[in-house]
Design a protein around this motif. Structure first.
Motif, PDB file in Angstrom:
ATOM      1  N   GLN A 117      35.632  45.106  36.377  1.00 28.84           N
ATOM      2  CA  GLN A 117      35.404  43.902  35.214  1.00 28.84           C
ATOM      3  C   GLN A 117      37.319  43.663  34.685  1.00 28.84           C
ATOM      4  O   GLN A 117      37.939  44.562  34.986  1.00 28.84           O
ATOM      5  CB  GLN A 117      35.042  43.522  34.441  1.00 28.84           C
ATOM      6  N   PHE A 118      37.009  41.784  34.592  1.00 29.64           N
ATOM      7  CA  PHE A 118      38.861  41.789  33.935  1.00 29.64           C
ATOM      8  C   PHE A 118      39.116  42.245  32.846  1.00 29.64           C
ATOM      9  O   PHE A 118      38.998  42.922  31.947  1.00 29.64           O
ATOM     10  CB  PHE A 118      38.579  40.166  34.506  1.00 29.64           C
ATOM     11  N   ALA A 119      40.887  42.325  33.010  1.00 29.67           N
ATOM     12  CA  ALA A 119      41.235  42.747  32.308  1.00 29.67           C
ATOM     13  C   ALA A 119      40.936  42.153  30.431  1.00 29.67           C
ATOM     14  O   ALA A 119      40.813  42.809  29.189  1.00 29.67           O
ATOM     15  CB  ALA A 119      42.915  42.991  31.349  1.00 29.67           C
ATOM     16  N   THR A 120      40.194  40.890  30.918  1.00 31.41           N
ATOM     17  CA  THR A 120      39.837  39.816  29.300  1.00 31.41           C
ATOM     18  C   THR A 120      38.110  40.405  29.226  1.00 31.41           C
ATOM     19  O   THR A 120      37.806  40.716  27.884  1.00 31.41           O
ATOM     20  CB  THR A 120      40.184  38.667  29.647  1.00 31.41           C
ATOM     21  N   GLY A 121      37.798  41.286  30.352  1.00 33.67           N
ATOM     22  CA  GLY A 121      36.353  42.015  29.667  1.00 33.67           C
ATOM     23  C   GLY A 121      35.647  40.434  30.557  1.00 33.67           C
ATOM     24  O   GLY A 121      35.635  40.255  30.860  1.00 33.67           O
ATOM     25  N   GLY A 122      34.784  41.675  30.916  1.00 33.77           N
ATOM     26  CA  GLY A 122      33.475  41.410  31.999  1.00 33.77           C
ATOM     27  C   GLY A 122      33.968  40.235  32.688  1.00 33.77           C
ATOM     28  O   GLY A 122      35.250  40.477  33.296  1.00 33.77           O
TER      29      GLY A 122
ATOM     30  N   ARG B 107      44.541  40.841  35.118  1.00 31.45           N
ATOM     31  CA  ARG B 107      44.097  42.025  36.317  1.00 31.45           C
ATOM     32  C   ARG B 107      43.550  42.442  35.595  1.00 31.45           C
ATOM     33  O   ARG B 107      41.918  41.732  35.055  1.00 31.45           O
ATOM     34  CB  ARG B 107      45.661  43.428  35.321  1.00 31.45           C
TER      35      ARG B 107
ATOM     36  N   GLN C 281      44.417  33.111  30.596  1.00 28.43           N
ATOM     37  CA  GLN C 281      44.219  33.621  28.827  1.00 28.43           C
ATOM     38  C   GLN C 281      46.126  33.964  28.476  1.00 28.43           C
ATOM     39  O   GLN C 281      46.509  34.861  29.466  1.00 28.43           O
ATOM     40  CB  GLN C 281      43.352  34.986  28.809  1.00 28.43           C
TER      41      GLN C 281
END
Lengths: 724, 327
Positions: free
Chosen positions: A537-542, A566, A559
């Motif tokens: 998943q993406f670093a930002t979650g999801g 990432r 973001q």
């Protein structure tokens, strides 16, 4: 009056009378009479007619007696006069005087009338021709004119005039003419003469005048007319002069004008003020669609009745609210009222004219109302738009937006209220912004504005209705197809990646796009081993992350204003597919290509990886190892351990292979493992038996343990853990 | 005499026992307190492939997980609770103190037997001991004479090291659990980070004013203060951490956005790791060699951790409301 003269010449008159008879036969006398330039011969018994110029005015006749007989001794014996005393004579010689033949003997007879009546006299001149006395008779007739005066006003009766009397001409309207006929009546017995007639005084004129020195026979009359044309109402004075032979008579003239004069007053709000035609009748400020009134009073201040033939208003906004029936005749001093109503429908000054008879008045009032004008500004051009009119937008590409500013301007003189501004129906392409707070008050001369933005989402025409209070404006716009999205590329190449990595990914357009874009970078994971990895998943979650690309730029912004994002590659073999989608910020037009280019990161199946080996517990006879690792193919078949003895110690079995396939099949097929991808932690305990040489317990004989993991694809590098 | 040792594995000889012993499990990198979610959440996986898992304990105002990863102290509705068997399916909780008040900071000692609690509202320090057995909560110690703001806190055994800002700077105090008065260890311009050495006797404190790192040896006894890294070594330090092997001291700098490494052996700088974010602190994640460096913001900012293990590095840990699911 008749009188009888007894004179020495009486015998002469007797003679003359006789002579008259003789003359009738063979008179030796030539008698010539001269009056003025008129000379005539007269026989005995003839009459001398003498007409005086006027009573009291003398006139003379010269008689010339010339003896033409044969006698040498001729003399006048007597002169005898009988008759009116108005006659007198002079000039005959005394009776002793011998009369020479053919020698004229003059005599003058004077007539000075004392009456206008005709008078008579007889002069008998008696002469002696040597033998007998012979009378010569001369008759005298005297007449005199006597003028009387009178006048007859127009439409009036005859009135006698005494000298110095007053001739009153009838009153007449200004600039009209009245007249009076003046008569000069010769009531005497002889012809009279009127030398001249003249008049003085403004407005007075004479007409029908006789020529100068006009004779008026007895019993006849002479007429002329006095005219009067008044310029003023007030009485005018003048005089007419009549020059007679003996005198000049003056008669006074008087005349006056007639005028029906109208005076006006305005009654408004309890106050009365005079006004004259041409002036402005001011009305109080009046709200639109309401009414105010002003009363105009008309009064006849003239000296004759006047008629108001009509009462009307020329112009809009005013009405006759009340008025008398016309034609209306107002006697002097009478008045009437006219009520005028002001009924404005709009704001601003309203003018008209009030006609009362021939008089005009300006009407002026101010309508009080809010008056809204509506404009729209597009491309720097302001255009007025009416109710139900159309607001035209600049053509715009799909994905872009264009706005027009709507201006609400109050051109009235009362505040306007805007209670609502909205679109007639829900629109996906038209939006309103910068709206005022409602209800919005727009003061006179003030403007309130807001924006209508057109954000097309599809090519073609778009319409909507904009409503401002109860007004409707049509919105019309057209959209061109959106520009195609430029090619884009990722900041890294597709291909193989290592597991447990956190690479950064960026996204960039090949060329700037004119409109701001937003998008989503979606991550999907296609596992090669049928089990996904939640760590991918993406670093930002999801598994999705939003980005934006400002208008005119190329790089996606993620973001925290990062130009890259990432992600984790996880620990499971498979393909990580990154798929972008693009939409325009304005209008939300999807610009994502039908087959979008993707970034595919592949994690290959490989030999197990051993991450960490730690001694989780250690006793004198046993050690427990905690082994952490992963196998991207989620398969592990064997663990191998190599024990290195402490120096001086001997280990009979230094390598131990542990088949673990069944255990890991169970683990990887269990649901618990799915939260970890292919990661695992396993513990294994080793017990030791035997003897020690240089150490105190069995586990002290082991210096270190080296571990490897194996599956069908290979064996991991060894990880060693030191037991000391 | 030389003896031979025979190695026997349970795996190879006792299959049922081997199966039970070898049963793999999922690695948990540690536990974090998610202030946004008000929950203790596990960090599932390993650094580089980890994410915040579902809440283990929720509805808490404050929480700190023990280094062992088995216990946690939480504040819930004003009460202080000890959570046991944290990683188990059914954690147990025990109320240690009602009306514990607002707890801003909870720091465990290394062996997970005690923790010190700080309340800024009350201005007190309080020790909770016996947490691995019979818990007890000590009397609150008035810390207001020490300063107005807690700037660093560590617990060595049952001895508290606390840095406070006062009106003239900062000072690091030792607060014994014996009831004795706090003892000043060193004054600094700004005590901003504190770490205990592996031996539990020494400590390192970073001075935010000078950028110097001081070493306090034998702080519990006749201590001495040494300059470990000179002034300007680290700008705006926000955290100190000791590597798992005890050989490296890490210092996080906010202004330079980096983590500096110092060899505890040579006392020299050993490297630096640039960051693409500004670290806020270095807080150990219980049970591992990871140190949290920031507060995550759901949906925009991941948790960032320093791995002070065998392969040092900085990693992100995604934090979402739906761990492992679609977002």
């Amino acid at each position: 009056m008749t009188r009888k003269h007894t004179h020495s010449l009486a015998s002469i008159l007797l003679l003359l009378g006789v002579a008259g008879l003789a003359f009738g036969q063979t008179s030796p006398w030539t008698i010539r009479v001269q009056q003025g330039q008129n000379i005539q011969d007269l026989s005995s018994g003839g009459t001398i007619n003498m007409n005086a110029g006027a009573v009291g005015l003398s006139t003379a006749a010269t008689l010339s007696f010339t003896y033409t007989g044969a006698s040498t001794t001729v003399n006048f014996v007597d002169v005898q006069y009988t008759g009116a005393l108005d006659f007198s004579y002079t000039g005959l010689p005394s009776p002793t005087t011998n009369i020479e033949p053919n020698t004229p003997i003059g005599m003058t007879i004077t007539f000075r009338p004392t009456t206008r009546d005709k008078v008579y006299g007889k002069l008998v001149v008696t002469y002696n021709e040597g033998k007998t006395n012979v009378p010569v008779t001369i008759n005298l007739a005297g007449t005199a004119p006597d003028f009387a005066f009178g006048y007859t006003p127009q439409g009036g009766n005859a009135t006698l005039l005494a000298p110095g009397g007053l001739i009153t001409l009838p009153a007449v309207a200004l600039d009209a003419t009245s007249s009076a006929s003046v008569s000069i009546i010769n009531r005497g017995s002889g012809t009279g003469m009127v030398n001249a007639i003249s008049a003085t005084g403004e407005g007075f004129q004479l007409t029908g005048l006789p020529l100068p020195a006009t004779s008026v026979e007895a019993g006849k009359e002479l007429k002329f007319t006095v005219l009067y044309t008044p310029k003023l109402v007030d009485a005018a004075m003048g005089a007419v002069a009549i020059e007679l032979v003996d005198r000049k008579l003056t008669f006074n003239l008087t005349g006056s004008g007639l005028l029906a004069a109208f005076a006006y007053e305005v009654v408004s709000g309890g106050a009365t003020s005079a006004i004259v035609p041409g002036q402005i009748i001011a009305f109080p400020d009046t709200n639109a669609n309401e009414s105010s009134s002003v009363t105009v009073r008309v009064r006849n201040t003239g000296n004759t009745p006047g008629t108001v033939s009509n009462i009307s208003i020329v112009g809009a906004g005013y009405q006759i609210a009340d008025s008398p029936i016309v034609p209306l005749t107002l006697k002097p001093g009478d008045s009437a009222v006219v009520a005028v109503a002001f009924n404005p429908t709009l704001s601003g000054t309203v003018t008209a004219k009030l006609r009362i008879g021939m008089d005009l008045f300006d009407l002026s009032g101010t309508g009080m109302a809010a008056a809204m004008k509506y404009y729209f500004e597009a491309a720097g051009i302001s255009s007025e738009v009416q109710n139900n009119g159309t607001v035209v937008f600049q053509p715009m590409q799909v994905g872009g937006s264009t706005s027009v500013r709507i201006l609400l301007t109050n051109t009235g003189n009362l505040p306007a209220s805007v209670g609502s501004i909205n679109l007639g129906s829900t629109s996906t392409v038209f939006t309103l912004s910068e709206l005022p707070a409602f209800p919005a008050t727009i003061d006179p001369a003030a403007t309130v504005s807001f924006l209508v933005t057109f954000k097309p989402v599809a090519a073609g025409a778009s319409t909507a209705q904009l409503r401002v209070n109860a007004l409707t404006f049509n919105l019309s716009a057209s959209a061109n197809p959106p520009a195609a999205l430029p090619d884009y590329r990722f900041g890294s190449s597709s291909g193989a990646v290592e597991p447990l990595q956190q690479p950064a990914v960026s996204l960039e357009l090949a060329s700037p796009y004119p409109f701001a874009l937003t998008g989503t970078l979606a991550l999907s994971f296609n596992s090669e081993v049928f089990v996904t990895d939640p760590a991918v998943q993406f670093a930002t979650g999801g598994k999705s992350v939003a980005f934006s690309i400002p208008a005119g730029q190329t790089k996606a912004v993620f973001q925290n204003n990062d130009k890259q994002v990432r992600l984790q590659t996880g620990s499971v073999a498979g393909s990580i597919v990154l798929t972008p989608s693009f939409v325009t910020v304005d209008g939300g037009v999807n610009l994502t290509p039908t087959n979008p280019q993707t970034l595919v990161l592949s994690v290959a199946q490989s030999a197990p990886r051993l991450m960490n080996v730690v001694i989780s517990s250690k006793t004198g006879t046993a050690i427990t190892l905690q082994i952490t690792g992963y196998a991207t193919g989620r398969a592990l078949t064997q663990m191998d351990f190599t024990f290195t003895p402490t120096g001086g110690e001997n280990v009979s079995t230094s390598k131990v292979s542990v088949p673990v396939e069944s255990s890991f099949v169970a683990w990887y097929q269990g649901s618990a493992s799915q939260s970890y991808g292919s990661l695992f932690t396993a513990t294994i305990t080793f017990s030791f038996s035997g003897d020690v040489t240089n150490v105190t317990n069995l586990t002290e004989t082991i210096q270190s343990v080296s571990t490897t993991l194996t599956n069908k694809l290979g064996t991991s590098p060894a990880v060693s853990v030191n037991l000391k | 005499m030389k003896r031979t040792v025979f190695l026997v594995t349970f795996l190879s000889t006792l299959l049922p026992l081997v199966a039970q012993t070898l049963m793999p499990s999922g690695p948990v990198a540690g536990f974090v307190f998610d202030a946004e979610q008000r929950a203790i959440r596990p960090v599932l996986g390993v650094a580089g492939s980890a994410y915040a898992g579902g809440a283990l304990v929720g509805e808490v105002e404050q929480a700190a997980v023990s280094p062992s990863g088995k216990m946690a102290l939480v504040v819930r509705e004003g009460g202080l609770y000890l959570i046991r068997n944290l990683a188990q399916e059914a954690p147990e909780s025990e109320l240690l103190a009602e009306n514990a008040g607002t707890i801003d900071e909870i720091v465990w000692n290394a062996d997970s037997t005690a923790a010190v609690l700080y309340s800024s509202a009350a201005g007190t320090l309080r020790l909770a001991g016996g947490l691995d057995g019979t818990p007890n909560v000590g009397e609150a110690i008035d810390a207001t004479p020490l300063g107005v703001r807690l700037s660093a806190l560590a617990l060595a055994g049952t001895t508290t090291l606390a840095g406070f800002d006062d009106g003239e700077g900062s000072a690091l105090y030792l607060v014994p659990d014996t009831g004795e008065s706090p003892r000043l260890l060193v004054r600094l311009a700004m005590a901003r980070a504190l770490a205990l050495a592996g031996n539990g006797r020494d400590a390192f404190v970073a001075d935010g004013g000078s950028g110097e790192i001081l070493e306090i040896r034998n702080f519990a006894g006749e201590f001495e203060v040494l300059s470990f890294a000179g002034a300007g070594s680290v700008e705006s330090p926000v955290g100190l951490a000791i590597s798992r092997d005890g050989n490296t001291l890490y210092a996080a700098s906010a202004t330079t956005k980096e983590v500096l490494a110092f060899s505890l052996t040579s006392r020299e700088a050993a490297g630096r790791m640039p960051l693409d974010f500004e670290p806020s602190f270095l807080k150990p994640i219980a049970g591992g060699s990871l140190f949290v460096m920031n507060n995550a913001a759901r949906g925009s900012r991941p948790l960032l951790v320093l791995d002070a293990g065998h392969s040092p590095g900085v990693y992100f840990v995604p934090v979402s409301d739906n761990p492992g699911g679609e977002q």
